[in-house]
Design a protein around this motif. Structure first.
Motif, PDB file in Angstrom:
ATOM      1  N   VAL A  82     -69.767 -85.847  53.084  1.00  0.00           N
ATOM      2  CA  VAL A  82     -69.934 -87.160  53.714  1.00  0.00           C
ATOM      3  C   VAL A  82     -69.276 -87.120  55.086  1.00  0.00           C
ATOM      4  CG1 VAL A  82     -69.437 -89.627  53.556  1.00  0.00           C
ATOM      5  CG2 VAL A  82     -70.042 -88.342  51.497  1.00  0.00           C
ATOM      6  N   ASP A  83     -70.004 -87.551  56.111  1.00  0.00           N
ATOM      7  CA  ASP A  83     -69.560 -87.407  57.495  1.00  0.00           C
ATOM      8  C   ASP A  83     -68.806 -88.640  57.978  1.00  0.00           C
ATOM      9  OD1 ASP A  83     -69.483 -85.935  59.967  1.00  0.00           O
ATOM     10  OD2 ASP A  83     -70.964 -87.330  60.756  1.00  0.00           O
ATOM     11  N   ASP A  84     -67.828 -88.410  58.861  1.00  0.00           N
ATOM     12  CA  ASP A  84     -67.167 -89.491  59.588  1.00  0.00           C
ATOM     13  C   ASP A  84     -66.694 -88.921  60.916  1.00  0.00           C
ATOM     14  OD1 ASP A  84     -64.775 -88.046  59.139  1.00  0.00           O
ATOM     15  OD2 ASP A  84     -64.313 -89.202  57.351  1.00  0.00           O
ATOM     16  N   THR A  85     -66.096 -89.759  61.743  1.00  0.00           N
ATOM     17  CA  THR A  85     -65.684 -89.323  63.075  1.00  0.00           C
ATOM     18  C   THR A  85     -64.510 -88.361  63.046  1.00  0.00           C
ATOM     19  OG1 THR A  85     -64.282 -91.297  63.290  1.00  0.00           O
ATOM     20  CG2 THR A  85     -66.516 -91.433  64.175  1.00  0.00           C
ATOM     21  N   MET A  86     -63.903 -88.139  61.885  1.00  0.00           N
ATOM     22  CA  MET A  86     -62.803 -87.185  61.744  1.00  0.00           C
ATOM     23  C   MET A  86     -63.305 -85.798  61.349  1.00  0.00           C
ATOM     24  SD  MET A  86     -60.347 -89.036  62.656  1.00  0.00           S
ATOM     25  CE  MET A  86     -58.978 -87.927  62.299  1.00  0.00           C
ATOM     26  N   GLY A  87     -64.617 -85.623  61.268  1.00  0.00           N
ATOM     27  CA  GLY A  87     -65.168 -84.308  61.016  1.00  0.00           C
ATOM     28  C   GLY A  87     -65.143 -83.859  59.576  1.00  0.00           C
ATOM     29  N   SER A  88     -65.252 -84.787  58.642  1.00  0.00           N
ATOM     30  CA  SER A  88     -65.196 -84.413  57.223  1.00  0.00           C
ATOM     31  C   SER A  88     -66.408 -83.599  56.791  1.00  0.00           C
ATOM     32  CB  SER A  88     -65.079 -85.671  56.352  1.00  0.00           C
ATOM     33  OG  SER A  88     -66.170 -86.546  56.579  1.00  0.00           O
ATOM     34  N   ALA A  89     -67.472 -83.606  57.602  1.00  0.00           N
ATOM     35  CA  ALA A  89     -68.666 -82.813  57.288  1.00  0.00           C
ATOM     36  C   ALA A  89     -68.875 -81.686  58.298  1.00  0.00           C
ATOM     37  CB  ALA A  89     -69.897 -83.716  57.241  1.00  0.00           C
ATOM     38  N   GLU A  90     -67.814 -81.295  58.996  1.00  0.00           N
ATOM     39  CA  GLU A  90     -67.917 -80.234  60.003  1.00  0.00           C
ATOM     40  C   GLU A  90     -68.463 -78.937  59.404  1.00  0.00           C
ATOM     41  OE1 GLU A  90     -64.917 -79.148  63.476  1.00  0.00           O
ATOM     42  OE2 GLU A  90     -64.390 -78.063  61.641  1.00  0.00           O
ATOM     43  N   TYR A  91     -68.242 -78.728  58.132  1.00  0.00           N
ATOM     44  CA  TYR A  91     -68.723 -77.530  57.444  1.00  0.00           C
ATOM     45  C   TYR A  91     -70.223 -77.343  57.650  1.00  0.00           C
ATOM     46  CZ  TYR A  91     -69.117 -74.021  53.720  1.00  0.00           C
ATOM     47  OH  TYR A  91     -69.360 -72.867  53.012  1.00  0.00           O
ATOM     48  N   GLY A  92     -70.951 -78.464  57.749  1.00  0.00           N
ATOM     49  CA  GLY A  92     -72.391 -78.380  57.930  1.00  0.00           C
ATOM     50  C   GLY A  92     -72.806 -77.841  59.279  1.00  0.00           C
ATOM     51  N   ILE A  93     -71.923 -77.911  60.281  1.00  0.00           N
ATOM     52  CA  ILE A  93     -72.257 -77.411  61.614  1.00  0.00           C
ATOM     53  C   ILE A  93     -72.352 -75.891  61.614  1.00  0.00           C
ATOM     54  CG2 ILE A  93     -71.409 -77.211  63.988  1.00  0.00           C
ATOM     55  CD1 ILE A  93     -70.278 -80.022  63.735  1.00  0.00           C
ATOM     56  N   ASP A  94     -71.524 -75.239  60.842  1.00  0.00           N
ATOM     57  CA  ASP A  94     -71.467 -73.778  60.854  1.00  0.00           C
ATOM     58  C   ASP A  94     -72.216 -73.135  59.693  1.00  0.00           C
ATOM     59  OD1 ASP A  94     -69.789 -73.701  63.151  1.00  0.00           O
ATOM     60  OD2 ASP A  94     -68.077 -74.224  61.876  1.00  0.00           O
ATOM     61  N   ASN A  95     -72.863 -73.934  58.854  1.00  0.00           N
ATOM     62  CA  ASN A  95     -73.516 -73.389  57.675  1.00  0.00           C
ATOM     63  C   ASN A  95     -74.941 -73.929  57.549  1.00  0.00           C
ATOM     64  OD1 ASN A  95     -71.341 -71.779  56.021  1.00  0.00           O
ATOM     65  ND2 ASN A  95     -70.299 -73.550  56.898  1.00  0.00           N
ATOM     66  N   GLY A  96     -75.591 -73.636  56.447  1.00  0.00           N
ATOM     67  CA  GLY A  96     -76.997 -74.001  56.330  1.00  0.00           C
ATOM     68  C   GLY A  96     -77.414 -74.297  54.909  1.00  0.00           C
ATOM     69  N   ILE A  97     -78.730 -74.416  54.734  1.00  0.00           N
ATOM     70  CA  ILE A  97     -79.321 -74.643  53.406  1.00  0.00           C
ATOM     71  C   ILE A  97     -80.815 -74.387  53.526  1.00  0.00           C
ATOM     72  CG2 ILE A  97     -79.910 -77.106  53.691  1.00  0.00           C
ATOM     73  CD1 ILE A  97     -78.838 -77.551  50.818  1.00  0.00           C
ATOM     74  N   TYR A  98     -81.434 -74.008  52.429  1.00  0.00           N
ATOM     75  CA  TYR A  98     -82.892 -73.940  52.386  1.00  0.00           C
ATOM     76  C   TYR A  98     -83.441 -75.352  52.197  1.00  0.00           C
ATOM     77  CZ  TYR A  98     -82.879 -68.829  51.804  1.00  0.00           C
ATOM     78  OH  TYR A  98     -82.728 -67.471  51.977  1.00  0.00           O
ATOM     79  N   ASN A  99     -84.601 -75.604  52.802  1.00  0.00           N
ATOM     80  CA  ASN A  99     -85.248 -76.905  52.634  1.00  0.00           C
ATOM     81  C   ASN A  99     -85.482 -77.231  51.171  1.00  0.00           C
ATOM     82  OD1 ASN A  99     -86.136 -78.895  54.619  1.00  0.00           O
ATOM     83  ND2 ASN A  99     -86.923 -77.149  55.754  1.00  0.00           N
ATOM     84  N   GLU A 100     -85.775 -76.209  50.380  1.00  0.00           N
ATOM     85  CA  GLU A 100     -86.032 -76.427  48.957  1.00  0.00           C
ATOM     86  C   GLU A 100     -84.801 -76.983  48.247  1.00  0.00           C
ATOM     87  OE1 GLU A 100     -88.971 -73.473  50.490  1.00  0.00           O
ATOM     88  OE2 GLU A 100     -86.824 -73.839  50.749  1.00  0.00           O
ATOM     89  N   ASP A 101     -83.604 -76.480  48.600  1.00  0.00           N
ATOM     90  CA  ASP A 101     -82.374 -76.994  47.994  1.00  0.00           C
ATOM     91  C   ASP A 101     -81.973 -78.338  48.599  1.00  0.00           C
ATOM     92  OD1 ASP A 101     -81.928 -75.062  46.082  1.00  0.00           O
ATOM     93  OD2 ASP A 101     -80.691 -73.799  47.378  1.00  0.00           O
TER      94      ASP A 101
END
Length: 300
Positions: free
Chosen positions: A251-270
């Motif tokens: 879950v994202d907020d202005t404190m970067g709690s979802a920063e992990y998503g910037i450097d990582n990925g996922i398949y569209n299927e998942d």
């Protein structure tokens, strides 16, 4: 699955929307694809139907949503990339029209909006799309396998010029970062191309899709009339992957709690698995979120 749902998917033909339709049908849900020219039938078995509607027709879309007896709505709208200079305007108009149609309709069930990775925050409070030298610096940091994926994706979509640009970018970066015996002969050409790439990838016309997706997020922030959630895919989103069923929600907020998503990925299927789980459970009401999962499980 607790019960069979009737779900509207806005933009069922795109890479995200198509995976969502597949996932919904695989779980036994009823799906209605809504777009200018939705498929009349689906390539996989299940209860699917299409309703044509131009998203510029706010009144028409509102009536479809009011009369459709839907349990949930997924908005996978994205502007076409045929004219890069028009992407931002068309994207903002489209997202805005969808928002107005939903709020003017009688529908008040769960709504998942799919945006873009540029809306995700770093821990320093800066969004990805506002980071210095975006998107050149972030392309430069991509692993070779993701650049290979991007070029393959562009060829699949008939955008051979863009695919060639990506492959040349990969070569030029390799010439600089991993020089071989004769790389110095081509170093001037590689440097010139990287200078051209920096100018291209930081130009506003090249960032239209990312910026219009960020604008879509701001449209929904503060809205409480319906139970929306806004998904920003991670930076390395890949289609034509493998459905593992494994993902993590951030879950994202202005404190970067979802920063992990910037450097990582996922398949569209998942990612579709995560979206349909949210459709069924509605746990992220009024949240901005991303999801990550395993990638690199197949060659491009």
């Amino acid at each position: 699955m607790s019960k069979r749902l009737r779900v509207a998917v806005l933009g069922p033909k795109g890479q995200c929307g198509a995976c969502v339709v597949d996932e919904l049908l695989s779980r036994g849900h009823s799906v209605v694809g809504i777009s200018r020219s939705p498929p009349k039938t689906w390539q996989k078995p299940g209860d699917y139907g299409g309703i044509p509607c131009n998203f510029s027709d706010i009144k028409g879309l509102s009536k479809i949503l009011s009369d459709g007896n839907f349990d949930a709505v997924v908005s996978a709208f994205a502007p076409p990339l045929t004219d890069l200079k028009a992407v931002y305007e068309v994207g903002v108009e489209g997202h805005g029209n969808i928002k107005m149609a939903i709020l003017r309709s009688d529908y008040r069930g769960p709504l998942v909006i799919i945006g873009g990775a540029g809306s995700l925050y770093y821990k320093n409070g800066i969004q990805l799309c506002d980071d210095e030298s975006f998107a050149f610096k972030h392309w430069y940091a991509w692993p070779d396998v993701h650049l290979d994926y991007m070029s393959t994706r562009m060829y699949d979509h008939g955008q051979r010029g863009f695919a060639t640009f990506i492959r040349t970018f990969k070569w030029a970066r390799g010439n600089r970062e991993n020089p071989g015996w004769f790389s110095w002969l081509f170093r001037p050409f590689a440097s010139l191309f990287l200078q051209f790439s920096r100018k291209t990838l930081t130009d506003s016309s090249a960032l239209g899709l990312i910026l219009c997706s960020r604008a879509a997020l701001t449209m929904w922030e503060g809205v409480r009339e319906t139970s929306w959630s806004f998904l920003s895919p991670p930076w390395q989103l890949r289609d034509k992957g493998i459905r593992t069923g494994k993902y993590e929600v951030h879950v994202d907020d202005t404190m970067g709690s979802a920063e992990y998503g910037i450097d990582n990925g996922i398949y569209n299927e998942d990612m579709a698995v995560a979206i349909v789980d949210e459709v069924e459970n509605n746990k992220l009401n009024h949240k901005h979120w991303t999801c990550t999962g395993p990638i690199g499980l197949k060659e491009w």
